[in-house]
Write a protein that holds these residues in place. Structure first.
Motif, PDB file in Angstrom:
ATOM      1  N   ASN A  38       0.833  -1.212   0.000  1.00  0.00           N
ATOM      2  CA  ASN A  38       0.000   0.000   0.000  1.00  0.00           C
ATOM      3  C   ASN A  38       0.862   1.253   0.000  1.00  0.00           C
ATOM      4  O   ASN A  38       0.627   2.203   0.747  1.00  0.00           O
ATOM      5  CB  ASN A  38      -0.983  -0.012   1.170  1.00  0.00           C
ATOM      6  CG  ASN A  38      -1.962  -1.164   1.072  1.00  0.00           C
ATOM      7  OD1 ASN A  38      -2.279  -1.638  -0.019  1.00  0.00           O
ATOM      8  ND2 ASN A  38      -2.439  -1.630   2.199  1.00  0.00           N
ATOM      9  N   ASN A  39       1.902   1.224  -0.820  1.00  0.00           N
ATOM     10  CA  ASN A  39       2.825   2.341  -1.045  1.00  0.00           C
ATOM     11  C   ASN A  39       3.723   2.683   0.130  1.00  0.00           C
ATOM     12  O   ASN A  39       4.292   3.774   0.184  1.00  0.00           O
ATOM     13  CB  ASN A  39       2.071   3.597  -1.500  1.00  0.00           C
ATOM     14  CG  ASN A  39       1.422   3.402  -2.851  1.00  0.00           C
ATOM     15  OD1 ASN A  39       1.997   2.782  -3.744  1.00  0.00           O
ATOM     16  ND2 ASN A  39       0.223   3.913  -3.010  1.00  0.00           N
ATOM     17  N   MET A  56      -4.818  -5.909  -0.225  1.00  0.00           N
ATOM     18  CA  MET A  56      -3.547  -5.172  -0.165  1.00  0.00           C
ATOM     19  C   MET A  56      -2.911  -5.060  -1.548  1.00  0.00           C
ATOM     20  O   MET A  56      -3.094  -5.931  -2.398  1.00  0.00           O
ATOM     21  CB  MET A  56      -2.569  -5.843   0.781  1.00  0.00           C
ATOM     22  CG  MET A  56      -2.871  -5.614   2.223  1.00  0.00           C
ATOM     23  SD  MET A  56      -1.571  -6.276   3.278  1.00  0.00           S
ATOM     24  CE  MET A  56      -1.933  -5.393   4.773  1.00  0.00           C
ATOM     25  N   LYS A  57      -2.155  -3.983  -1.733  1.00  0.00           N
ATOM     26  CA  LYS A  57      -1.438  -3.754  -2.987  1.00  0.00           C
ATOM     27  C   LYS A  57       0.055  -3.820  -2.705  1.00  0.00           C
ATOM     28  O   LYS A  57       0.575  -3.028  -1.922  1.00  0.00           O
ATOM     29  CB  LYS A  57      -1.817  -2.406  -3.577  1.00  0.00           C
ATOM     30  CG  LYS A  57      -3.256  -2.383  -3.974  1.00  0.00           C
ATOM     31  CD  LYS A  57      -3.666  -1.085  -4.583  1.00  0.00           C
ATOM     32  CE  LYS A  57      -5.140  -1.206  -4.912  1.00  0.00           C
ATOM     33  NZ  LYS A  57      -5.698  -0.105  -5.591  1.00  0.00           N
TER      34      LYS A  57
END
Length: 67
Positions: A38-39, A56-57
């Motif tokens: 998430n960055n 989630m990313k």
């Protein structure tokens, strides 16, 4: 659960996985890697305790040699 890895949506079996388990299961092993969830960069020392949740990313970067 579903997660996004480098812009690609993936279904991951199981409800509870750590970042380390996820990376190993997807073939991301070895040195020279950095991961942001998430960055936000997750330090390697936290990978075994960092729980992945649905949605989630993840951005996984591998360092390579070359010119």
């Amino acid at each position: 659960m579903d997660v996004d890895i480098n812009g690609r949506r993936m279904h991951i079996d199981g409800d509870h996985k750590t970042l380390a388990e996820l990376l190993e299961g997807e073939g991301f092993t070895g040195i020279g890697q950095a991961v942001a969830v998430n960055n936000c960069v997750v330090p390697r020392a936290e990978w075994t305790n960092f729980n992945i949740t649905d949605g989630m990313k993840l951005t996984i970067i591998r360092a390579v040699c070359g010119g």
